[in-house]
Design a protein around this motif. Structure first.
Motif, mmCIF file in Angstrom:
data_model
loop_
_atom_site.group_PDB
_atom_site.id
_atom_site.type_symbol
_atom_site.label_atom_id
_atom_site.label_comp_id
_atom_site.label_asym_id
_atom_site.label_seq_id
_atom_site.Cartn_x
_atom_site.Cartn_y
_atom_site.Cartn_z
ATOM 1 N N CYS A 104 -7.686 16.945 7.753
ATOM 2 C CA CYS A 104 -7.763 17.252 9.508
ATOM 3 C C CYS A 104 -7.799 16.020 9.867
ATOM 4 C CB CYS A 104 -9.661 17.907 10.170
ATOM 5 S SG CYS A 104 -9.055 18.469 11.664
ATOM 6 N N CYS A 107 -9.773 16.097 14.387
ATOM 7 C CA CYS A 107 -11.016 14.880 14.846
ATOM 8 C C CYS A 107 -10.941 13.982 14.571
ATOM 9 C CB CYS A 107 -11.893 16.040 13.644
ATOM 10 S SG CYS A 107 -12.633 18.023 14.346
ATOM 11 N N HIS A 113 -12.956 15.851 7.165
ATOM 12 C CA HIS A 113 -13.154 16.715 6.637
ATOM 13 C C HIS A 113 -11.794 17.243 6.205
ATOM 14 C CE1 HIS A 113 -13.339 16.491 10.304
ATOM 15 N NE2 HIS A 113 -12.589 17.875 10.531
ATOM 16 N N CYS A 130 -9.153 23.878 10.674
ATOM 17 C CA CYS A 130 -10.476 22.291 11.052
ATOM 18 C C CYS A 130 -11.740 22.804 10.514
ATOM 19 C CB CYS A 130 -10.749 21.986 12.036
ATOM 20 S SG CYS A 130 -11.590 20.659 11.716
HETATM 21 ZN ZN LIG Z 1 -11.348 18.620 12.312
#
Ligand SMILES: [Zn+2]
Length: 145
Positions: A104, A107, A113, A130
C-alpha cells in the motif's frame, strides 16, 4: 452387464450439464483464451508498476494463468473471477518466495502493509484494497507506480 460401457455412459452423462456446449467450439475457446490473456496483462501491469516483474513473478503468473484457465473451463460461470484469482495466486506465490506484493502506498503512517483483492472471490470487477483502511487503491491492472 459390461461395467466398462456403463461407466463410460455415466461419465458422458455427468460431464454433459457441466460443459457449456459452446466451449467445445473454437470461438468460445478463443474467448477463454482472451479472458486469461487479459487477466495476465492486468496482473503483469501491476507487477511492472511495482517493479516486481521478476522471473519468479512471471513464472508464478504463467502458472496461475494455466491453472485458472483449466478452472474456468470446468466452470464457465467463473469467468468474472479469473482475473482476481490470478492476482491472488501470484500474490500468494510471491509471498512464499519473495515477499509481499503489492504494498500500500496510500497510507502515510502505521506499519507497511499490503493491498488485497476485493471481492475476495476474485470478482466481479476486482480492485486492490488497502489492508488497513479498506480503501480502494486501484482497479486490478491500474496500480500506481
Ligand atoms: Zn494502506
Amino acid at each position: 452387464m459390461p461395467p466398462r460401457l456403463g461407466r463410460e455412459r455415466g461419465q458422458l452423462g455427468e460431464a454433459g450439464p457441466r460443459v457449456c456446449p459452446g466451449r467445445t467450439m473454437g470461438g468460445v475457446d478463443d474467448s477463454l483464451d482472451n479472458l486469461v490473456l487479459s487477466a495476465r496483462a492486468r496482473v503483469l501491469a501491476d507487477l511492472v508498476a511495482r517493479h516486481q516483474a521478476t522471473a519468479v513473478a512471471v513464472s508464478a503468473l504463467e502458472e496461475a494463468c494455466a491453472s485458472r484457465q483449466w478452472w474456468a473451463q470446468q466452470w464457465p460461470e467463473g469467468d468474472v473471477y479469473v482475473a482476481g484469482l490470478v492476482a491472488q495466486d501470484v500474490q500468494d506465490a510471491l509471498f512464499e518466495k519473495v515477499g509481499r506484493w503489492p504494498m500500500c502506498l496510500e497510507c502515510d503512517d502505521g506499519p507497511v502493509h499490503s493491498l488485497y483483492i476485493q471481492p475476495d472471490l476474485g470478482g466481479p470487477d476486482p480492485v486492490w484494497v488497502c489492508e488497513e483502511t479498506g480503501e480502494v487503491a486501484a482497479a486490478l491492472g491500474h496500480l500506481s507506480r
